[in-house]
Write an enzyme that holds these catalytic residues in place. Structure first.
Site, PDB file in Angstrom:
ATOM      1  N   HIS A 177     -22.320  28.505  26.442  1.00 48.58           N
ATOM      2  CA  HIS A 177     -21.031  27.859  26.681  1.00 48.58           C
ATOM      3  C   HIS A 177     -21.122  26.391  27.094  1.00 48.58           C
ATOM      4  O   HIS A 177     -20.099  25.706  27.178  1.00 48.58           O
ATOM      5  CB  HIS A 177     -20.202  28.658  27.704  1.00 48.58           C
ATOM      6  N   HIS A 178     -22.342  25.892  27.326  1.00 52.66           N
ATOM      7  CA  HIS A 178     -22.518  24.456  27.566  1.00 52.66           C
ATOM      8  C   HIS A 178     -23.213  23.761  26.389  1.00 52.66           C
ATOM      9  O   HIS A 178     -23.574  22.586  26.500  1.00 52.66           O
ATOM     10  CB  HIS A 178     -23.311  24.204  28.849  1.00 52.66           C
TER      11      HIS A 178
ATOM     12  N   HIS B 202     -18.683  33.692  32.641  1.00 53.78           N
ATOM     13  CA  HIS B 202     -19.441  32.603  32.028  1.00 53.78           C
ATOM     14  C   HIS B 202     -20.235  31.797  33.047  1.00 53.78           C
ATOM     15  O   HIS B 202     -21.253  31.184  32.701  1.00 53.78           O
ATOM     16  CB  HIS B 202     -18.522  31.684  31.205  1.00 53.78           C
ATOM     17  N   ASP B 203     -19.804  31.787  34.310  1.00 56.70           N
ATOM     18  CA  ASP B 203     -20.543  31.066  35.357  1.00 56.70           C
ATOM     19  C   ASP B 203     -21.281  32.010  36.301  1.00 56.70           C
ATOM     20  O   ASP B 203     -21.641  31.616  37.416  1.00 56.70           O
ATOM     21  CB  ASP B 203     -19.588  30.182  36.165  1.00 56.70           C
TER      22      ASP B 203
ATOM     23  N   LYS C  21     -24.338  30.972  38.346  1.00 55.66           N
ATOM     24  CA  LYS C  21     -24.257  30.100  39.523  1.00 55.66           C
ATOM     25  C   LYS C  21     -24.569  30.851  40.815  1.00 55.66           C
ATOM     26  O   LYS C  21     -24.733  30.220  41.866  1.00 55.66           O
ATOM     27  CB  LYS C  21     -22.875  29.466  39.614  1.00 55.66           C
TER      28      LYS C  21
ATOM     29  N   HIS D  93     -27.835  27.634  35.340  1.00 58.08           N
ATOM     30  CA  HIS D  93     -26.959  28.785  35.507  1.00 58.08           C
ATOM     31  C   HIS D  93     -26.644  29.489  34.183  1.00 58.08           C
ATOM     32  O   HIS D  93     -26.414  30.700  34.161  1.00 58.08           O
ATOM     33  CB  HIS D  93     -25.660  28.385  36.222  1.00 58.08           C
TER      34      HIS D  93
ATOM     35  N   ASP E 267     -13.471  25.514  29.432  1.00 55.80           N
ATOM     36  CA  ASP E 267     -14.235  25.212  30.644  1.00 55.80           C
ATOM     37  C   ASP E 267     -14.113  23.734  30.999  1.00 55.80           C
ATOM     38  O   ASP E 267     -13.880  23.371  32.163  1.00 55.80           O
ATOM     39  CB  ASP E 267     -15.694  25.598  30.402  1.00 55.80           C
TER      40      ASP E 267
END
Length: 336
Positions: A254-255, A201-202, A205, A230, A283
Protein backbone atom coordinates in the site's frame (compact mmCIF):
# COMPACT_ATOMS: atom_id res chain seq x y z
CA UNK A 1 -53.03 -38.68 -0.85
CA UNK A 2 -51.99 -36.46 -3.74
CA UNK A 3 -53.31 -33.48 -5.70
CA UNK A 4 -53.72 -34.47 -9.36
CA UNK A 5 -54.85 -32.51 -12.41
CA UNK A 6 -56.32 -34.39 -15.38
CA UNK A 7 -56.49 -32.61 -18.76
CA UNK A 8 -58.42 -34.08 -21.72
CA UNK A 9 -60.80 -32.65 -24.30
CA UNK A 10 -62.95 -35.83 -24.34
CA UNK A 11 -65.49 -35.62 -21.52
CA UNK A 12 -65.92 -39.40 -21.21
CA UNK A 13 -62.19 -40.11 -20.90
CA UNK A 14 -61.79 -37.16 -18.54
CA UNK A 15 -64.50 -38.51 -16.22
CA UNK A 16 -63.20 -42.09 -16.33
CA UNK A 17 -59.65 -41.00 -15.56
CA UNK A 18 -60.89 -38.86 -12.67
CA UNK A 19 -62.82 -41.81 -11.20
CA UNK A 20 -59.79 -44.15 -11.48
CA UNK A 21 -57.63 -41.74 -9.54
CA UNK A 22 -60.22 -40.78 -6.93
CA UNK A 23 -60.79 -44.46 -6.14
CA UNK A 24 -57.06 -44.68 -5.52
CA UNK A 25 -57.48 -42.00 -2.85
CA UNK A 26 -56.28 -38.91 -4.70
CA UNK A 27 -57.86 -35.47 -4.95
CA UNK A 28 -58.52 -34.81 -8.63
CA UNK A 29 -59.15 -31.60 -10.57
CA UNK A 30 -60.09 -31.64 -14.25
CA UNK A 31 -59.72 -29.36 -17.26
CA UNK A 32 -60.84 -29.84 -20.87
CA UNK A 33 -58.13 -27.73 -22.47
CA UNK A 34 -54.66 -26.36 -21.76
CA UNK A 35 -55.83 -22.81 -21.03
CA UNK A 36 -58.17 -24.06 -18.30
CA UNK A 37 -55.42 -26.32 -16.98
CA UNK A 38 -53.02 -23.39 -16.68
CA UNK A 39 -55.65 -21.49 -14.70
CA UNK A 40 -55.93 -24.40 -12.24
CA UNK A 41 -52.16 -24.70 -11.95
CA UNK A 42 -51.72 -21.01 -11.21
CA UNK A 43 -54.18 -21.29 -8.32
CA UNK A 44 -53.30 -24.73 -6.92
CA UNK A 45 -50.35 -27.01 -6.31
CA UNK A 46 -50.43 -30.33 -8.15
CA UNK A 47 -48.16 -33.28 -7.49
CA UNK A 48 -48.99 -34.92 -10.83
CA UNK A 49 -50.52 -33.66 -14.06
CA UNK A 50 -52.08 -36.26 -16.39
CA UNK A 51 -52.68 -34.74 -19.82
CA UNK A 52 -53.79 -35.78 -23.28
CA UNK A 53 -51.38 -34.65 -26.00
CA UNK A 54 -53.67 -34.01 -28.96
CA UNK A 55 -56.21 -31.30 -28.05
CA UNK A 56 -57.68 -28.31 -29.90
CA UNK A 57 -55.55 -25.19 -29.58
CA UNK A 58 -52.59 -25.79 -27.29
CA UNK A 59 -51.37 -29.36 -26.94
CA UNK A 60 -50.09 -31.42 -24.05
CA UNK A 61 -46.55 -30.59 -25.22
CA UNK A 62 -47.39 -26.89 -24.94
CA UNK A 63 -48.63 -27.53 -21.41
CA UNK A 64 -45.35 -29.25 -20.56
CA UNK A 65 -43.42 -26.18 -21.67
CA UNK A 66 -45.58 -23.90 -19.50
CA UNK A 67 -45.25 -26.21 -16.49
CA UNK A 68 -41.49 -25.68 -16.45
CA UNK A 69 -42.17 -22.05 -15.53
CA UNK A 70 -45.32 -22.17 -13.39
CA UNK A 71 -45.02 -25.58 -11.69
CA UNK A 72 -41.53 -27.01 -12.25
CA UNK A 73 -41.82 -29.65 -9.51
CA UNK A 74 -44.99 -31.32 -10.81
CA UNK A 75 -44.48 -34.65 -12.59
CA UNK A 76 -46.40 -34.91 -15.86
CA UNK A 77 -47.77 -38.02 -17.55
CA UNK A 78 -48.82 -37.62 -21.19
CA UNK A 79 -51.43 -39.76 -22.91
CA UNK A 80 -52.33 -40.09 -26.60
CA UNK A 81 -54.28 -42.27 -29.01
CA UNK A 82 -51.64 -41.94 -31.72
CA UNK A 83 -48.30 -42.91 -30.21
CA UNK A 84 -45.18 -42.55 -32.31
CA UNK A 85 -41.47 -42.36 -31.61
CA UNK A 86 -41.16 -38.69 -32.53
CA UNK A 87 -43.95 -37.63 -30.16
CA UNK A 88 -42.55 -39.74 -27.33
CA UNK A 89 -39.08 -38.28 -27.82
CA UNK A 90 -40.44 -34.72 -27.78
CA UNK A 91 -42.40 -35.46 -24.60
CA UNK A 92 -39.24 -36.66 -22.87
CA UNK A 93 -37.25 -33.64 -24.11
CA UNK A 94 -39.86 -31.32 -22.64
CA UNK A 95 -39.68 -33.03 -19.27
CA UNK A 96 -42.54 -35.57 -19.23
CA UNK A 97 -42.23 -38.15 -16.49
CA UNK A 98 -43.90 -40.88 -18.54
CA UNK A 99 -45.86 -41.47 -21.73
CA UNK A 100 -48.92 -43.76 -22.04
CA UNK A 101 -51.06 -44.86 -24.97
CA UNK A 102 -54.85 -44.87 -25.08
CA UNK A 103 -56.85 -46.77 -24.16
CA UNK A 104 -55.25 -47.06 -20.72
CA UNK A 105 -56.29 -49.42 -17.98
CA UNK A 106 -56.92 -48.40 -14.42
CA UNK A 107 -53.97 -50.48 -13.20
CA UNK A 108 -51.58 -48.99 -15.74
CA UNK A 109 -52.64 -45.43 -14.94
CA UNK A 110 -52.58 -45.85 -11.16
CA UNK A 111 -49.21 -47.62 -11.14
CA UNK A 112 -47.67 -44.90 -13.31
CA UNK A 113 -49.12 -42.19 -11.06
CA UNK A 114 -47.87 -43.95 -7.92
CA UNK A 115 -44.40 -44.22 -9.43
CA UNK A 116 -44.47 -40.52 -10.32
CA UNK A 117 -45.46 -39.69 -6.74
CA UNK A 118 -42.66 -41.80 -5.25
CA UNK A 119 -40.10 -40.14 -7.51
CA UNK A 120 -41.50 -36.69 -6.71
CA UNK A 121 -41.30 -37.39 -2.97
CA UNK A 122 -37.63 -38.35 -3.35
CA UNK A 123 -36.94 -35.28 -5.49
CA UNK A 124 -38.70 -33.01 -2.99
CA UNK A 125 -36.75 -34.53 -0.11
CA UNK A 126 -33.45 -34.13 -1.94
CA UNK A 127 -34.27 -30.56 -2.95
CA UNK A 128 -35.33 -29.61 0.58
CA UNK A 129 -32.16 -31.17 1.96
CA UNK A 130 -29.99 -29.14 -0.40
CA UNK A 131 -31.94 -25.95 0.32
CA UNK A 132 -31.58 -26.50 4.08
CA UNK A 133 -27.89 -27.28 3.66
CA UNK A 134 -27.36 -24.18 1.52
CA UNK A 135 -29.15 -22.03 4.10
CA UNK A 136 -27.01 -23.49 6.90
CA UNK A 137 -23.85 -22.85 4.89
CA UNK A 138 -24.91 -19.25 4.23
CA UNK A 139 -25.68 -18.66 7.92
CA UNK A 140 -22.39 -20.23 8.97
CA UNK A 141 -20.45 -18.29 6.35
CA UNK A 142 -22.00 -15.02 7.49
CA UNK A 143 -21.14 -15.82 11.13
CA UNK A 144 -17.54 -16.57 10.18
CA UNK A 145 -17.40 -13.40 8.11
CA UNK A 146 -18.62 -11.29 11.03
CA UNK A 147 -16.18 -13.02 13.37
CA UNK A 148 -13.31 -12.37 10.95
CA UNK A 149 -14.21 -8.70 10.67
CA UNK A 150 -14.38 -8.46 14.47
CA UNK A 151 -10.93 -9.98 14.84
CA UNK A 152 -9.51 -7.71 12.15
CA UNK A 153 -11.11 -4.68 13.80
CA UNK A 154 -9.52 -5.61 17.14
CA UNK A 155 -6.12 -5.90 15.46
CA UNK A 156 -6.60 -2.48 13.91
CA UNK A 157 -7.56 -0.96 17.24
CA UNK A 158 -4.47 -2.47 18.86
CA UNK A 159 -2.35 -0.23 16.64
CA UNK A 160 -4.48 2.81 17.41
CA UNK A 161 -4.05 2.30 21.18
CA UNK A 162 -0.29 2.67 20.72
CA UNK A 163 -0.67 5.60 18.33
CA UNK A 164 -3.54 7.87 19.45
CA UNK A 165 -2.85 10.34 16.64
CA UNK A 166 -3.92 7.77 14.09
CA UNK A 167 -7.01 6.73 16.04
CA UNK A 168 -9.68 5.98 13.47
CA UNK A 169 -7.21 6.34 10.59
CA UNK A 170 -7.55 2.76 9.39
CA UNK A 171 -11.34 2.84 9.59
CA UNK A 172 -11.53 6.14 7.70
CA UNK A 173 -9.12 4.89 5.05
CA UNK A 174 -11.22 1.74 4.74
CA UNK A 175 -14.40 3.77 4.32
CA UNK A 176 -12.85 6.00 1.67
CA UNK A 177 -11.10 3.15 -0.17
CA UNK A 178 -14.40 1.25 -0.27
CA UNK A 179 -16.13 4.31 -1.68
CA UNK A 180 -13.48 4.53 -4.41
CA UNK A 181 -13.91 0.84 -5.28
CA UNK A 182 -17.67 1.31 -5.55
CA UNK A 183 -17.26 4.48 -7.61
CA UNK A 184 -15.14 2.42 -10.02
CA UNK A 185 -17.91 -0.23 -10.11
CA UNK A 186 -15.54 -3.02 -9.11
CA UNK A 187 -16.75 -6.49 -8.19
CA UNK A 188 -18.12 -7.28 -4.74
CA UNK A 189 -15.16 -9.58 -4.17
CA UNK A 190 -12.70 -6.76 -4.88
CA UNK A 191 -14.64 -4.40 -2.61
CA UNK A 192 -14.49 -6.99 0.20
CA UNK A 193 -10.74 -7.31 -0.31
CA UNK A 194 -10.34 -3.53 -0.04
CA UNK A 195 -12.41 -3.46 3.16
CA UNK A 196 -10.49 -6.27 4.81
CA UNK A 197 -7.04 -4.97 3.89
CA UNK A 198 -7.96 -1.38 4.72
CA UNK A 199 -8.81 -2.28 8.29
CA UNK A 200 -5.30 -3.66 8.88
CA UNK A 201 -3.13 -1.80 6.37
CA UNK A 202 -1.10 -0.20 9.19
CA UNK A 203 -1.04 -3.29 11.42
CA UNK A 204 2.76 -3.39 11.12
CA UNK A 205 3.01 -0.14 13.09
CA UNK A 206 2.54 -2.28 16.17
CA UNK A 207 6.29 -2.99 15.85
CA UNK A 208 7.26 0.70 15.53
CA UNK A 209 8.36 2.28 18.83
CA UNK A 210 5.62 4.45 20.30
CA UNK A 211 8.02 7.36 20.83
CA UNK A 212 8.59 7.51 17.08
CA UNK A 213 4.91 7.24 16.21
CA UNK A 214 3.99 10.02 18.64
CA UNK A 215 7.10 12.16 18.18
CA UNK A 216 6.34 15.87 17.76
CA UNK A 217 8.35 17.75 15.19
CA UNK A 218 10.36 16.48 12.27
CA UNK A 219 11.19 12.77 11.99
CA UNK A 220 14.81 11.88 11.25
CA UNK A 221 15.83 9.83 8.24
CA UNK A 222 16.68 6.88 10.51
CA UNK A 223 13.28 7.09 12.23
CA UNK A 224 11.52 7.20 8.88
CA UNK A 225 13.37 4.06 7.79
CA UNK A 226 11.99 2.34 10.90
CA UNK A 227 8.46 3.52 10.14
CA UNK A 228 8.77 2.26 6.55
CA UNK A 229 9.25 -1.26 7.89
CA UNK A 230 5.60 -1.40 8.98
CA UNK A 231 4.43 -2.57 5.55
CA UNK A 232 6.68 -5.63 5.66
CA UNK A 233 5.87 -6.30 9.30
CA UNK A 234 2.16 -6.20 8.49
CA UNK A 235 2.75 -8.70 5.70
CA UNK A 236 4.70 -11.01 8.01
CA UNK A 237 1.89 -10.91 10.59
CA UNK A 238 -0.85 -11.65 8.04
CA UNK A 239 0.76 -13.90 5.43
CA UNK A 240 -0.23 -17.17 7.10
CA UNK A 241 -3.86 -16.19 7.73
CA UNK A 242 -6.17 -18.06 5.33
CA UNK A 243 -8.14 -15.12 3.94
CA UNK A 244 -10.31 -15.36 0.84
CA UNK A 245 -8.40 -12.35 -0.49
CA UNK A 246 -4.68 -11.48 -0.83
CA UNK A 247 -4.80 -9.28 2.27
CA UNK A 248 -1.14 -9.65 3.23
CA UNK A 249 0.00 -8.72 -0.30
CA UNK A 250 -2.28 -5.69 -0.35
CA UNK A 251 -0.93 -4.55 3.02
CA UNK A 252 2.73 -4.83 2.01
CA UNK A 253 2.06 -2.95 -1.24
CA UNK A 254 0.00 0.00 0.00
CA UNK A 255 3.02 2.34 -0.02
CA UNK A 256 4.20 1.29 -3.49
CA UNK A 257 3.83 3.84 -6.30
CA UNK A 258 3.12 3.11 -9.96
CA UNK A 259 6.36 4.83 -11.10
CA UNK A 260 8.39 2.54 -8.82
CA UNK A 261 9.25 5.23 -6.26
CA UNK A 262 7.41 3.60 -3.35
CA UNK A 263 8.43 1.07 -0.72
CA UNK A 264 9.28 -1.54 0.49
CA UNK A 265 9.98 -3.32 -2.82
CA UNK A 266 9.91 -0.56 -5.43
CA UNK A 267 7.08 -2.20 -7.37
CA UNK A 268 5.55 -0.38 -10.31
CA UNK A 269 2.58 -0.43 -12.70
CA UNK A 270 0.76 -3.74 -12.99
CA UNK A 271 3.13 -5.24 -10.44
CA UNK A 272 1.00 -3.58 -7.75
CA UNK A 273 -2.38 -5.04 -6.84
CA UNK A 274 -5.39 -2.89 -7.72
CA UNK A 275 -6.63 -3.03 -4.12
CA UNK A 276 -3.25 -1.77 -2.87
CA UNK A 277 -3.37 1.13 -5.34
CA UNK A 278 -6.82 2.09 -4.04
CA UNK A 279 -5.74 1.99 -0.41
CA UNK A 280 -2.63 4.01 -1.30
CA UNK A 281 -4.77 6.89 -2.57
CA UNK A 282 -7.18 6.74 0.36
CA UNK A 283 -4.26 6.55 2.81
CA UNK A 284 -2.55 9.65 1.40
CA UNK A 285 -5.74 11.72 1.37
CA UNK A 286 -6.69 10.79 4.93
CA UNK A 287 -3.15 11.31 6.27
CA UNK A 288 -2.75 14.75 4.68
CA UNK A 289 -6.21 15.90 5.75
CA UNK A 290 -5.64 14.85 9.39
CA UNK A 291 -3.50 16.17 12.23
CA UNK A 292 -0.19 14.44 12.94
CA UNK A 293 2.27 14.95 15.84
CA UNK A 294 4.89 16.31 13.42
CA UNK A 295 2.53 18.72 11.58
CA UNK A 296 -0.97 20.19 11.64
CA UNK A 297 -3.65 18.96 9.26
CA UNK A 298 -3.03 20.19 5.72
CA UNK A 299 -6.70 20.01 4.76
CA UNK A 300 -8.66 18.09 2.19
CA UNK A 301 -8.07 20.59 -0.63
CA UNK A 302 -4.29 20.19 -0.34
CA UNK A 303 -4.69 16.41 -0.19
CA UNK A 304 -6.80 16.33 -3.34
CA UNK A 305 -4.34 18.62 -5.11
CA UNK A 306 -1.59 16.11 -4.27
CA UNK A 307 -3.62 13.31 -5.83
CA UNK A 308 -4.37 15.37 -8.94
CA UNK A 309 -0.73 16.48 -9.36
CA UNK A 310 0.68 12.96 -9.04
CA UNK A 311 -1.99 11.19 -11.04
CA UNK A 312 -0.23 8.90 -13.50
CA UNK A 313 3.10 8.98 -11.67
CA UNK A 314 2.49 7.99 -8.06
CA UNK A 315 -1.18 7.12 -8.36
CA UNK A 316 -3.26 5.15 -10.85
CA UNK A 317 -5.20 7.55 -13.08
CA UNK A 318 -8.58 5.80 -12.83
CA UNK A 319 -8.32 5.53 -9.06
CA UNK A 320 -7.23 9.16 -8.71
CA UNK A 321 -10.13 10.32 -10.88
CA UNK A 322 -12.59 8.27 -8.79
CA UNK A 323 -11.13 9.82 -5.64
CA UNK A 324 -11.55 13.35 -6.97
CA UNK A 325 -15.13 12.67 -8.11
CA UNK A 326 -16.11 11.36 -4.71
CA UNK A 327 -15.10 14.57 -2.95
CA UNK A 328 -16.01 17.08 -5.64
CA UNK A 329 -19.23 15.51 -6.91
CA UNK A 330 -20.41 13.24 -4.09
CA UNK A 331 -19.45 15.44 -1.08
CA UNK A 332 -17.84 12.50 0.73
CA UNK A 333 -17.96 12.59 4.54
CA UNK A 334 -15.31 10.64 6.49
CA UNK A 335 -17.43 10.29 9.58
CA UNK A 336 -20.70 8.81 8.24
Amino acid sequence: MAQILVVDDEAGILDTTRQFLERAGHTVHTAMNVSAAIGHIEENHFDVVVSDIIMPGMTGIDLLRRLRDISPYSNTILITREPNLETAAEAVRQGAFDYLSKPISRDSLCKTVETALVVKALEDKTRNYHEDLEEQVQVRTEKLRRALYSIIDVLGKAVEVRDPYTAGHQRRVTRFATAIAKEMELSENTIEAVKMAGLVHDLGKIAVPAEILAKPGKITRAEFEIIKQHSQVGYDLLKDVDFDWPVADIVVQHHERIDGSGYPNGLSGDGILLEAKIIAVADVVEAMASHRPYRPALGIDVALEEIADKKGTHFDRDIADACLRIFRDREFDWEL
